[in-house]
Design a protein around this motif. Structure first.
Motif, PDB file in Angstrom:
ATOM      1  N   SER A 218      -9.069   0.991   1.413  1.00  0.00           N
ATOM      2  CA  SER A 218      -7.890   0.316   1.952  1.00  0.00           C
ATOM      3  C   SER A 218      -7.413   1.053   3.196  1.00  0.00           C
ATOM      4  N   ARG A 219      -7.319   0.340   4.308  1.00  0.00           N
ATOM      5  CA  ARG A 219      -6.873   0.965   5.553  1.00  0.00           C
ATOM      6  C   ARG A 219      -5.444   1.503   5.428  1.00  0.00           C
ATOM      7  N   THR A 220      -4.598   0.742   4.789  1.00  0.00           N
ATOM      8  CA  THR A 220      -3.211   1.172   4.614  1.00  0.00           C
ATOM      9  C   THR A 220      -3.127   2.436   3.776  1.00  0.00           C
ATOM     10  N   LEU A 221      -3.812   2.448   2.650  1.00  0.00           N
ATOM     11  CA  LEU A 221      -3.759   3.609   1.771  1.00  0.00           C
ATOM     12  C   LEU A 221      -4.399   4.840   2.422  1.00  0.00           C
ATOM     13  N   ALA A 334       3.076   0.620  -4.214  1.00  0.00           N
ATOM     14  CA  ALA A 334       3.083  -0.820  -3.988  1.00  0.00           C
ATOM     15  C   ALA A 334       1.749  -1.336  -3.460  1.00  0.00           C
ATOM     16  N   ALA A 335       1.038  -0.503  -2.679  1.00  0.00           N
ATOM     17  CA  ALA A 335      -0.210  -0.948  -2.041  1.00  0.00           C
ATOM     18  C   ALA A 335      -1.444  -0.654  -2.872  1.00  0.00           C
ATOM     19  N   ALA A 336      -1.268   0.037  -4.005  1.00  0.00           N
ATOM     20  CA  ALA A 336      -2.418   0.430  -4.819  1.00  0.00           C
ATOM     21  C   ALA A 336      -3.261  -0.774  -5.204  1.00  0.00           C
ATOM     22  N   ILE A 337      -4.560  -0.570  -5.222  1.00  0.00           N
ATOM     23  CA  ILE A 337      -5.505  -1.622  -5.580  1.00  0.00           C
ATOM     24  C   ILE A 337      -5.914  -1.415  -7.026  1.00  0.00           C
ATOM     25  N   GLY A 338      -5.325  -2.180  -7.912  1.00  0.00           N
ATOM     26  CA  GLY A 338      -5.661  -2.097  -9.328  1.00  0.00           C
ATOM     27  C   GLY A 338      -5.035  -0.898 -10.017  1.00  0.00           C
ATOM     28  N   ASN A 339      -5.662   0.236  -9.919  1.00  0.00           N
ATOM     29  CA  ASN A 339      -5.264   1.438 -10.651  1.00  0.00           C
ATOM     30  C   ASN A 339      -4.239   2.231  -9.847  1.00  0.00           C
ATOM     31  N   ARG A 340      -2.961   2.104 -10.198  1.00  0.00           N
ATOM     32  CA  ARG A 340      -1.910   2.824  -9.484  1.00  0.00           C
ATOM     33  C   ARG A 340      -2.062   4.340  -9.639  1.00  0.00           C
ATOM     34  N   ALA A 390       0.858   4.286  13.232  1.00  0.00           N
ATOM     35  CA  ALA A 390       0.395   3.131  14.003  1.00  0.00           C
ATOM     36  C   ALA A 390      -0.730   2.400  13.279  1.00  0.00           C
ATOM     37  N   ALA A 391      -1.614   3.165  12.617  1.00  0.00           N
ATOM     38  CA  ALA A 391      -2.690   2.555  11.852  1.00  0.00           C
ATOM     39  C   ALA A 391      -2.152   1.742  10.677  1.00  0.00           C
ATOM     40  N   VAL A 392      -1.139   2.296  10.021  1.00  0.00           N
ATOM     41  CA  VAL A 392      -0.510   1.560   8.913  1.00  0.00           C
ATOM     42  C   VAL A 392       0.150   0.284   9.421  1.00  0.00           C
ATOM     43  N   ALA A 393       0.823   0.391  10.574  1.00  0.00           N
ATOM     44  CA  ALA A 393       1.542  -0.755  11.126  1.00  0.00           C
ATOM     45  C   ALA A 393       0.598  -1.892  11.507  1.00  0.00           C
ATOM     46  N   SER A 394      -0.597  -1.551  11.944  1.00  0.00           N
ATOM     47  CA  SER A 394      -1.554  -2.577  12.369  1.00  0.00           C
ATOM     48  C   SER A 394      -2.371  -3.148  11.223  1.00  0.00           C
ATOM     49  N   GLY A 395      -2.232  -2.544  10.045  1.00  0.00           N
ATOM     50  CA  GLY A 395      -2.973  -3.028   8.886  1.00  0.00           C
ATOM     51  C   GLY A 395      -2.234  -4.090   8.116  1.00  0.00           C
ATOM     52  N   PRO A 396      -2.841  -4.609   7.038  1.00  0.00           N
ATOM     53  CA  PRO A 396      -2.179  -5.627   6.217  1.00  0.00           C
ATOM     54  C   PRO A 396      -1.003  -5.051   5.475  1.00  0.00           C
ATOM     55  N   ARG A 397       0.025  -5.853   5.274  1.00  0.00           N
ATOM     56  CA  ARG A 397       1.221  -5.407   4.540  1.00  0.00           C
ATOM     57  C   ARG A 397       0.978  -5.518   3.035  1.00  0.00           C
ATOM     58  N   ALA A 398       1.531  -4.499   2.302  1.00  0.00           N
ATOM     59  CA  ALA A 398       1.407  -4.532   0.836  1.00  0.00           C
ATOM     60  C   ALA A 398       2.515  -5.400   0.259  1.00  0.00           C
TER      61      ALA A 398
END
Length: 398
Positions: A218-221, A334-340, A390-398
């Motif tokens: 995940s780019r955001t994570l 909030a952005a975790a994929i499956g396993n928090r 900036a990388a987080v801002a340009s990625g998908p929102r959780a």
């Protein structure tokens, strides 16, 4: 112990006990983890150690803790969050009570490394525990209370030994901090709600590796994990060597007076408890960006050899750090994929690895170039953090 804590407004009554336990866990964890930080100049004097060598009393603890985060989080799936947190708090308190009587610096460092292993249970579990027990918008407020607890633990474990140094040798001063940490552990045990029945989950290495890999893709994570590494590294770098600067020329403050600078930790308590509200009004990216900018500005303000500017700079720096950490920590949940738990474990691994690795390198910078070199080092970390935001801002929102 039963009064309403800051930021509990809006949290349902049945969740308040969980939040209080998390608050106490935050106090306990940071009180044990950073109890040596205020004593670093005293360790240098007592054992003839350089600042970088003495600072291993902090870096080893957080480094071992970072390595233990993922394994301990796996154990929590088998034995339950509550059991892991109880063993962690009791074990770290007992070790902390014994450490001040170490005969050599090497024994002390080994004990601090062991304490890092044992104390890992609370940070490995607390964020995932809150994410599972508290849902929706209330999670941000609850996370803020937990982070506020870490700030108060960090303040207490630094301030008490600093004040005690004026009246007693460093070993007894260290013991005062250890006793306070043990008292916080008792508070945590009393506040923790009765554990739910746990269905043990098998220790599946492949499943764990798959869950961890999913978070890293995940780019955001990935960017949030990087933020944890550089921001916590910069934060520990400043506080590890702040005592050396204040007790040396041109300030030459007594240890007790220099220790009062740790009261500035309360700035982190305030920002941590208010950040959830700011995020709700302004959005995560804006609050995160402003927090990083405040950190960098604060470091630069500390450069002049004026006590007032040093205090103001550390105040800004501390407020900015805890604002950024609160936003990033809640965002990971909030952005975790499956396993928090996997996502939280990776975040905390990076967080404490930054404390250990970046903090250790800061000792080299401080030893060679003084406070100006250390400040430049921390600002460079802030620039990297800006790129990650900036990388987080340009990625998908959780």
């Amino acid at each position: 112990m039963t009064s309403t804590l800051p930021a509990e407004t809006g949290i349902a009554a049945h969740e308040r006990r969980i939040v209080r336990a998390a608050f106490a866990a935050g106090v306990t964890t940071f009180a044990a983890m950073y109890s040596a930080q205020a004593l670093l100049p005293s360790l240098s004097a007592a054992f003839g150690a350089t600042p970088a060598h003495a600072a291993l009393a902090v870096s080893l603890t957080t480094g071992v803790l970072a390595l233990a985060i993922v394994p301990v989080s796996v154990l929590s799936g088998r034995f339950g969050h509550a059991r892991v947190m109880i063993v962690s708090t009791v074990g770290s308190a007992v070790i902390g009570l014994l450490l001040p009587w170490s005969p050599t610096l090497e024994v002390l460092l080994a004990g601090r490394a062991l304490q890092g292993l044992v104390v890992a249970g609370v940070p490995a579990v607390a964020m995932a525990y809150l994410a599972e027990e508290i849902r929706g918008e209330r999670l941000g407020a609850a996370m803020g209370v937990y982070v506020a607890g870490t700030t108060l633990g960090g303040l207490g474990c630094r301030l008490l030994p600093s004040l005690a140094l004026e009246a007693m040798p460093w070993r007894w001063a260290a013991e005062t901090g250890a006793v306070a940490a043990a008292a916080c552990a008792v508070w945590f045990l009393r506040a923790l709600p009765a554990a739910r029945p746990v269905t043990p989950r098998p220790l599946r290495i492949r499943s764990l590796a798959r869950d961890l890999g999913a978070q890293l893709r995940s780019r955001t994570l990935f960017a949030l994990f990087g933020l944890a590494f550089v921001l916590m590294g910069g934060f520990v770098s400043v506080y590890n060597f702040l005592g050396y600067r204040l007790t040396r020329a041109p300030f030459e403050l007594p240890p007790a007076v220099a220790g009062f600078v740790f009261v500035l930790y309360l700035a982190g308590t305030v920002t941590a408890t208010l950040t959830g509200r700011w995020v709700h009004r302004l959005g995560r990216i804006r609050v995160l960006t402003v927090s990083v900018l405040i950190m960098c500005a604060g470091v630069l303000v500390t450069l002049p050899d004026q006590l007032a500017t040093v205090i103001l700079g550390v105040l800004l720096f501390t407020a900015g750090f805890f604002g950024a950490h609160t936003v990033a920590g809640a965002w990971v949940g909030a952005a975790a994929i499956g396993n928090r738990a996997a996502a939280s474990s990776l975040y905390l691994f990076c967080y404490y690895a930054g404390s250990s690795v970046v903090g250790a390198l800061a000792g080299v910078m401080f030893g060679r170039y003084g406070w100006a070199g250390l400040a430049g080092y921390v600002v460079a970390l802030g620039v990297i953090a800006g790129g990650l935001v900036a990388a987080v801002a340009s990625g998908p929102r959780a």
